[in-house]
Motif scaffolding. Structure first.
Motif, PDB file in Angstrom:
ATOM      1  N   LEU A  43       0.818  -1.222   0.000  1.00  0.00           N
ATOM      2  CA  LEU A  43       0.000   0.000   0.000  1.00  0.00           C
ATOM      3  C   LEU A  43       0.850   1.271   0.000  1.00  0.00           C
ATOM      4  CD1 LEU A  43      -2.731  -1.173   2.539  1.00  0.00           C
ATOM      5  CD2 LEU A  43      -2.945  -1.038   0.054  1.00  0.00           C
ATOM      6  N   GLY A  44       1.926   1.246  -0.785  1.00  0.00           N
ATOM      7  CA  GLY A  44       2.763   2.426  -0.927  1.00  0.00           C
ATOM      8  C   GLY A  44       3.888   2.544   0.069  1.00  0.00           C
ATOM      9  N   GLY A 198      -3.879   2.838  -0.016  1.00  0.00           N
ATOM     10  CA  GLY A 198      -2.654   3.441  -0.525  1.00  0.00           C
ATOM     11  C   GLY A 198      -2.538   4.922  -0.281  1.00  0.00           C
ATOM     12  N   TRP A 199      -3.671   5.600  -0.098  1.00  0.00           N
ATOM     13  CA  TRP A 199      -3.615   7.016   0.259  1.00  0.00           C
ATOM     14  C   TRP A 199      -2.835   7.188   1.572  1.00  0.00           C
ATOM     15  CZ3 TRP A 199      -5.915  10.255  -3.292  1.00  0.00           C
ATOM     16  CH2 TRP A 199      -6.946   9.740  -4.095  1.00  0.00           C
ATOM     17  N   ALA A 200      -3.132   6.349   2.552  1.00  0.00           N
ATOM     18  CA  ALA A 200      -2.456   6.418   3.848  1.00  0.00           C
ATOM     19  C   ALA A 200      -1.020   5.924   3.738  1.00  0.00           C
ATOM     20  CB  ALA A 200      -3.212   5.601   4.890  1.00  0.00           C
ATOM     21  N   GLU A 205       4.761   6.876   4.040  1.00  0.00           N
ATOM     22  CA  GLU A 205       6.067   6.656   3.413  1.00  0.00           C
ATOM     23  C   GLU A 205       6.786   7.981   3.173  1.00  0.00           C
ATOM     24  OE1 GLU A 205       9.236   4.451   1.749  1.00  0.00           O
ATOM     25  OE2 GLU A 205       7.520   3.811   2.960  1.00  0.00           O
ATOM     26  N   ALA A 206       6.029   9.034   2.881  1.00  0.00           N
ATOM     27  CA  ALA A 206       6.614  10.353   2.630  1.00  0.00           C
ATOM     28  C   ALA A 206       6.969  11.094   3.909  1.00  0.00           C
ATOM     29  CB  ALA A 206       5.645  11.191   1.804  1.00  0.00           C
ATOM     30  N   GLY A 207       6.682  10.487   5.065  1.00  0.00           N
ATOM     31  CA  GLY A 207       7.015  11.111   6.335  1.00  0.00           C
ATOM     32  C   GLY A 207       5.965  12.061   6.871  1.00  0.00           C
ATOM     33  N   PRO A 219      -2.691  -5.827   5.537  1.00  0.00           N
ATOM     34  CA  PRO A 219      -1.636  -5.844   6.557  1.00  0.00           C
ATOM     35  C   PRO A 219      -0.590  -4.760   6.389  1.00  0.00           C
ATOM     36  CG  PRO A 219      -1.255  -7.563   4.931  1.00  0.00           C
ATOM     37  CD  PRO A 219      -2.618  -7.001   4.641  1.00  0.00           C
ATOM     38  N   GLY A 220      -0.464  -4.197   5.184  1.00  0.00           N
ATOM     39  CA  GLY A 220       0.602  -3.230   4.950  1.00  0.00           C
ATOM     40  C   GLY A 220       0.561  -2.050   5.898  1.00  0.00           C
ATOM     41  N   LEU A 221      -0.636  -1.515   6.163  1.00  0.00           N
ATOM     42  CA  LEU A 221      -0.722  -0.351   7.046  1.00  0.00           C
ATOM     43  C   LEU A 221      -0.366  -0.708   8.478  1.00  0.00           C
ATOM     44  CD1 LEU A 221      -3.861   1.588   5.745  1.00  0.00           C
ATOM     45  CD2 LEU A 221      -1.453   1.851   5.117  1.00  0.00           C
ATOM     46  N   PHE A 222      -0.705  -1.927   8.904  1.00  0.00           N
ATOM     47  CA  PHE A 222      -0.358  -2.338  10.271  1.00  0.00           C
ATOM     48  C   PHE A 222       1.150  -2.531  10.409  1.00  0.00           C
ATOM     49  CE2 PHE A 222      -4.815  -3.509   9.810  1.00  0.00           C
ATOM     50  CZ  PHE A 222      -5.361  -3.057  10.993  1.00  0.00           C
TER      51      PHE A 222
END
Length: 262
Positions: A43-44, A198-200, A205-207, A219-222
């Motif tokens: 998710l980015g 992916g918005w989140a 990822e951009a800080g 699971p990516g966001l977790f």
């Protein structure tokens, strides 16, 4: 606002938490795909350490309340409503801390307009009522998204970003729209992003300080939360009937308001 016990019961009855519609097979497939390096499930986000399938399952049991037993491979899976409520309260604290700053700049986006838009719209209204500025970069930007290669375009509804596909608001996991939006801001990043999918992930990822909603098959966001790239992730089924989210949203909005100075 419902009491904690009343909200827990409502979350279970509506299957926002408890025995959720997302199957165990789907969850485990996504955990395995992320462990095998499939960027779609990240998710980015990129990660600082390797995450094995067992690591991800253990994290999802801890953070979302899925069944921890790796031998449970088919059938029902769960989200712990206590974890959902705890995360809602933590998210409220984070949002309130940002809104307490004069002229706070907030960006809100959803990849699940058929469900989570019902949560994001009241949050957008709250931010404006408390003096924040909602950012709307990239409106009208078009790209070939993951939806069968058809052009998708950033569209805002009451300053909440989504994607449309020839007039229909669409579901997306894509991180490219948020990357574009942040790029258009040319380094003048938001004080907070409230988002999902992916918005989140792209924001974290951009800080950018980011709070997010995520289903137990995302699971990516977790993992991003575990590595400190996402501030708070609320575990929930992200596509039940929109009206079912009203008590959860009411608690979130009320808690933010209570935490702000009068």
């Amino acid at each position: 606002m419902l009491s904690r016990d009343e909200l827990r019961e409502q979350l279970v009855q509506t299957r926002i938490a408890g025995d959720v519609a997302t199957s165990r097979e789907n969850n485990l497939d996504h955990y395995s795909s992320l462990a095998n390096g499939d960027a779609y499930y990240a998710l980015g986000l990129t990660f600082d350490q390797p995450w094995s399938y067992r690591d991800i399952l253990a994290l999802m049991a801890k953070s979302a309340g899925v069944v921890a037993d790796p031998s449970h491979r088919w059938g029902q899976d769960t989200i712990d409503p206590e974890l959902t409520i705890d995360a809602i309260d933590a998210m409220a604290e984070r949002i309130a801390a940002v809104l307490a700053r004069p002229g706070a700049r907030v960006l809100i986006a959803t990849g699940h307009p058929t469900g989570l838009l019902a949560v994001h719209l009241p949050l957008a209204a709250l931010c404006v009522a408390k003096g924040a500025r909602l950012l709307t970069p990239g409106e009208g930007w078009t790209y070939a998204g993951s939806g069968f290669g058809r052009p998708r375009r950033i569209r805002y509804l009451q300053d909440v970003a989504m994607l449309d596909d020839k007039g229909a608001l669409v579901h997306t996991h894509d991180a490219d729209p948020m990357r574009h939006m942040l790029g258009e801001l040319d380094g003048d990043l938001p004080d907070l992003v409230i988002a999902d999918h992916g918005w989140a992930g792209a924001a974290g990822e951009a800080g950018v300080p980011t709070v997010a909603f995520a289903d137990c098959n995302d699971p990516g966001l977790f993992v991003g939360e575990a590595e400190g790239k996402i501030d708070v992730v609320v575990p929930l089924d992200d596509n039940v009937l929109p009206r079912y989210y009203a008590p959860l949203t009411d608690r979130l909005v009320t808690r933010v308001s209570q935490a702000l100075p009068v």
